[in-house]
Design a protein around this motif. Structure first.
Motif, mmCIF file in Angstrom:
data_model
loop_
_atom_site.group_PDB
_atom_site.id
_atom_site.type_symbol
_atom_site.label_atom_id
_atom_site.label_comp_id
_atom_site.label_asym_id
_atom_site.label_seq_id
_atom_site.Cartn_x
_atom_site.Cartn_y
_atom_site.Cartn_z
ATOM 1 N N SER A 44 0.817 -1.138 0.062
ATOM 2 C CA SER A 44 0.145 0.091 0.094
ATOM 3 C C SER A 44 0.879 1.455 -0.185
ATOM 4 N N ASN A 45 0.214 2.261 -0.005
ATOM 5 C CA ASN A 45 1.103 3.790 -0.167
ATOM 6 C C ASN A 45 0.874 4.250 1.520
ATOM 7 N N CYS A 46 0.742 3.300 2.364
ATOM 8 C CA CYS A 46 0.740 3.816 3.871
ATOM 9 C C CYS A 46 1.957 4.485 4.347
ATOM 10 N N LYS A 47 2.214 5.216 4.939
ATOM 11 C CA LYS A 47 3.541 6.120 5.568
ATOM 12 C C LYS A 47 3.976 5.294 6.589
ATOM 13 N N ILE A 48 5.297 4.816 6.771
ATOM 14 C CA ILE A 48 5.894 4.416 7.928
ATOM 15 C C ILE A 48 7.135 5.289 8.359
ATOM 16 N N ILE A 49 6.903 5.794 9.779
ATOM 17 C CA ILE A 49 8.112 6.500 10.275
ATOM 18 C C ILE A 49 8.617 5.480 11.293
ATOM 19 N N TYR A 50 10.050 5.323 11.376
ATOM 20 C CA TYR A 50 10.771 4.429 12.030
ATOM 21 C C TYR A 50 11.820 4.858 12.589
ATOM 22 N N ILE A 51 11.766 4.794 14.091
ATOM 23 C CA ILE A 51 12.676 5.424 14.926
ATOM 24 C C ILE A 51 13.797 4.461 15.453
ATOM 25 N N CYS A 52 14.836 4.674 15.286
ATOM 26 C CA CYS A 52 16.036 3.850 15.904
ATOM 27 C C CYS A 52 16.949 4.366 16.912
ATOM 28 N N ARG A 53 17.582 3.988 17.645
ATOM 29 C CA ARG A 53 18.562 4.430 18.666
ATOM 30 C C ARG A 53 19.999 3.939 19.070
ATOM 31 N N ASN A 54 21.026 4.425 19.184
ATOM 32 C CA ASN A 54 22.357 3.678 19.290
ATOM 33 C C ASN A 54 21.896 2.452 20.265
ATOM 34 N N PRO A 55 22.720 1.321 19.574
ATOM 35 C CA PRO A 55 22.191 0.237 20.148
ATOM 36 C C PRO A 55 22.976 -0.349 21.636
#
Length: 279
Positions: free
Chosen positions: A98-109
């Motif tokens: 689909s065209n849905c939007k994904i915002i992905y947050i990552c952090r230092n391991p």
């Protein structure tokens, strides 16, 4: 696993869905609050009766994987705001297509590990399991034995897809947002097609969203001191310290060396990197 399997088969994404994705303990609660405040700012223009003051962000932006079997209610207003910790390749086909939007947050391991160790020991306590020592937990983390799979493949799955489809996935780093929250709130709003007008910027709307979603504000709310979100896990467990660099108080030199080598090996050549800051 059973619920995720049902989700993969049954979930039907809508093109205007917004999904907040993350590896556990990467700043998820904060990003959910920010996304909710941005998207719903016209409905709740008065900060005094805002849903974030009386509901935990995980109630307002529920995890898709915890909504199966279908005894949970999906958000009825659109765009639907949903959360997930599921790795990108394991998402339902309808989300990927689909065209849905994904915002992905990552952090230092490094910080992610310490936060996860504290958090999952609370979960184990609730399930009447004994707490893991930092050494036991670190060994598992380094081997990728953690809920939702190895942190490196989780990050890289979303990262690689964001390079191919930048209009679908926006990658954010926890440390970057902490450093310049104003810039990233604007960036998230633009990516989600809810940009701030010049008038809103002049009227301090961005600053009021930042204040409303701040760690200090959310941690101090009654709902986040007492309520329960999932399976008896208390809201307060989602608000520990929100620090950058707190890992230095826990890591031995050999642990630091080992995790640095794993990061170098797994993320090498991907273009994804982290500033490892000390508090």
């Amino acid at each position: 696993m059973k619920e995720i399997n049902i989700f993969q088969k049954q979930f039907q994404a809508k093109d205007n869905d917004i999904i907040v994705a993350s590896f556990p303990k990467s700043g998820t609660t904060w990003l959910k609050a920010i996304a909710f405040a941005i998207v719903n700012r016209q409905c709740f223009s008065s900060i005094h009766n805002h849903p974030l003051l009386s509901s935990n962000p995980h109630q307002l932006v529920p995890y898709i994987e915890f909504m199966y079997p279908a005894n949970s209610h999906f958000p009825t207003t659109e765009p639907r705001l949903l959360g997930t910790h599921i790795p990108f390749p394991s998402l339902s086909k309808s989300i990927i297509d689909s065209n849905c939007k994904i915002i992905y947050i990552c952090r230092n391991p490094f910080d992610t590990f310490i936060s996860a160790w504290h958090f999952f020991n609370k979960v184990r306590q609730y399930c009447s399991s004994s707490a893991l020592t930092i050494e036991e937990a670190f060994e598992m983390y380094c081997n990728g034995i953690i809920e939702f799979g190895p942190w490196w493949s989780h990050m890289l799955g979303y990262w690689k897809e964001s390079i191919v489809r930048p209009n679908k996935i926006l990658i954010l780093k926890y440390e970057d947002i902490k450093e310049n929250v104003n810039l990233y709130v604007k960036r998230v709003a633009e990516f989600l097609d809810f940009p701030f007008t010049q008038e809103e910027e002049s009227n301090g709307v961005i600053e009021s969203i930042i204040r409303l979603c701040s760690f200090e504000k959310m941690k101090d709310l009654e709902v986040n001191k007492s309520g329960i979100v999932y399976d008896g896990l208390e809201n307060k467990h989602y608000f520990r310290k929100a620090e950058i660099g707190g890992w230095v108080n826990y890591f031995s030199p050999s642990m630091t060396e080992k995790l640095s080598k794993i990061m170098e090996e797994k993320l090498s050549g991907s273009g994804l990197s982290f500033k490892i800051m000390h508090s």
